[in-house]
Design a protein around this motif. Structure first.
Motif, PDB file in Angstrom:
ATOM      1  N   THR A   1       0.810  -1.220   0.000  1.00  0.00           N
ATOM      2  CA  THR A   1       0.000   0.000   0.000  1.00  0.00           C
ATOM      3  C   THR A   1       0.840   1.266   0.000  1.00  0.00           C
ATOM      4  N   GLY A   2       2.130   1.168   0.270  1.00  0.00           N
ATOM      5  CA  GLY A   2       2.989   2.345   0.224  1.00  0.00           C
ATOM      6  C   GLY A   2       3.434   2.827   1.586  1.00  0.00           C
ATOM      7  N   ASP A   3       2.750   2.432   2.654  1.00  0.00           N
ATOM      8  CA  ASP A   3       3.151   2.828   4.002  1.00  0.00           C
ATOM      9  C   ASP A   3       3.785   1.648   4.746  1.00  0.00           C
ATOM     10  N   ALA A   4       4.679   0.945   4.046  1.00  0.00           N
ATOM     11  CA  ALA A   4       5.428  -0.196   4.592  1.00  0.00           C
ATOM     12  C   ALA A   4       4.519  -1.305   5.104  1.00  0.00           C
ATOM     13  N   LYS A   5       3.349  -1.442   4.490  1.00  0.00           N
ATOM     14  CA  LYS A   5       2.434  -2.513   4.857  1.00  0.00           C
ATOM     15  C   LYS A   5       2.027  -3.281   3.607  1.00  0.00           C
ATOM     16  N   VAL A   6       1.826  -4.573   3.790  1.00  0.00           N
ATOM     17  CA  VAL A   6       1.373  -5.431   2.696  1.00  0.00           C
ATOM     18  C   VAL A   6       0.101  -6.118   3.153  1.00  0.00           C
ATOM     19  N   LYS A   7      -0.933  -6.059   2.312  1.00  0.00           N
ATOM     20  CA  LYS A   7      -2.189  -6.728   2.659  1.00  0.00           C
ATOM     21  C   LYS A   7      -2.646  -7.585   1.494  1.00  0.00           C
ATOM     22  N   LYS A   8      -3.476  -8.547   1.836  1.00  0.00           N
ATOM     23  CA  LYS A   8      -3.999  -9.480   0.841  1.00  0.00           C
ATOM     24  C   LYS A   8      -5.308  -8.900   0.312  1.00  0.00           C
ATOM     25  N   ALA A   9      -5.390  -8.708  -1.000  1.00  0.00           N
ATOM     26  CA  ALA A   9      -6.587  -8.128  -1.607  1.00  0.00           C
ATOM     27  C   ALA A   9      -7.131  -9.052  -2.685  1.00  0.00           C
ATOM     28  N   LYS A  10      -8.456  -9.073  -2.795  1.00  0.00           N
ATOM     29  CA  LYS A  10      -9.107  -9.927  -3.798  1.00  0.00           C
ATOM     30  C   LYS A  10      -9.030  -9.266  -5.173  1.00  0.00           C
TER      31      LYS A  10
END
Length: 127
Positions: free
Chosen positions: A67-76
């Motif tokens: 997402t750009g703020d040093a976070k990674v998330k799982k998206a459909k």
């Protein structure tokens, strides 16, 4: 499929057949491309040169989204919007490196190689 990068059995100027002096090497043969599409996750593992292994995605429904703020998330994954690799890939909804996807979080660009890594990583695209 034993298609070769280099044609070893070329013809003579007279039209006669020229027999190759050697067989094709492993690194000269091609494979059918692995084209990842959306759907329930299915992967295949194949042996490559040097007894190494590559995991390829056949179908996948989630993307690891930075997402750009040093976070990674799982998206459909909702759909494939654009694929600059090939216009036919765009029409068929095939995911390759550089493809633009529509996810629940917004538009993203694929930065991994799903046909070789076995995973889909992407970054959000600023609109």
């Amino acid at each position: 499929m034993r298609k070769s990068v280099e044609n070893l059995a070329t013809s003579k100027t007279t039209g006669g057949r020229r027999h190759p002096l050697r067989i094709r090497r492993k690194y000269e043969t091609d494979r059918y491309p692995n084209e990842a599409v959306t759907g329930a996750q299915v992967t295949v593992t194949r042996t490559v040169r040097g007894k190494n292994r590559k995991t390829a995605v056949k179908t996948i429904d989630f993307v690891n989204l930075a997402t750009g703020d040093a976070k990674v998330k799982k998206a459909k994954i909702l759909k494939v919007l654009d694929n600059a690799t090939n216009n036919d890939y765009k029409r068929r909804g095939i995911i390759t490196k550089g493809a633009i996807l529509e996810t629940q979080e917004g538009k993203c660009r694929v930065v991994s190689k799903p046909g070789q890594n076995g995973i889909v990583n992407a970054i959000l695209v600023k609109e």
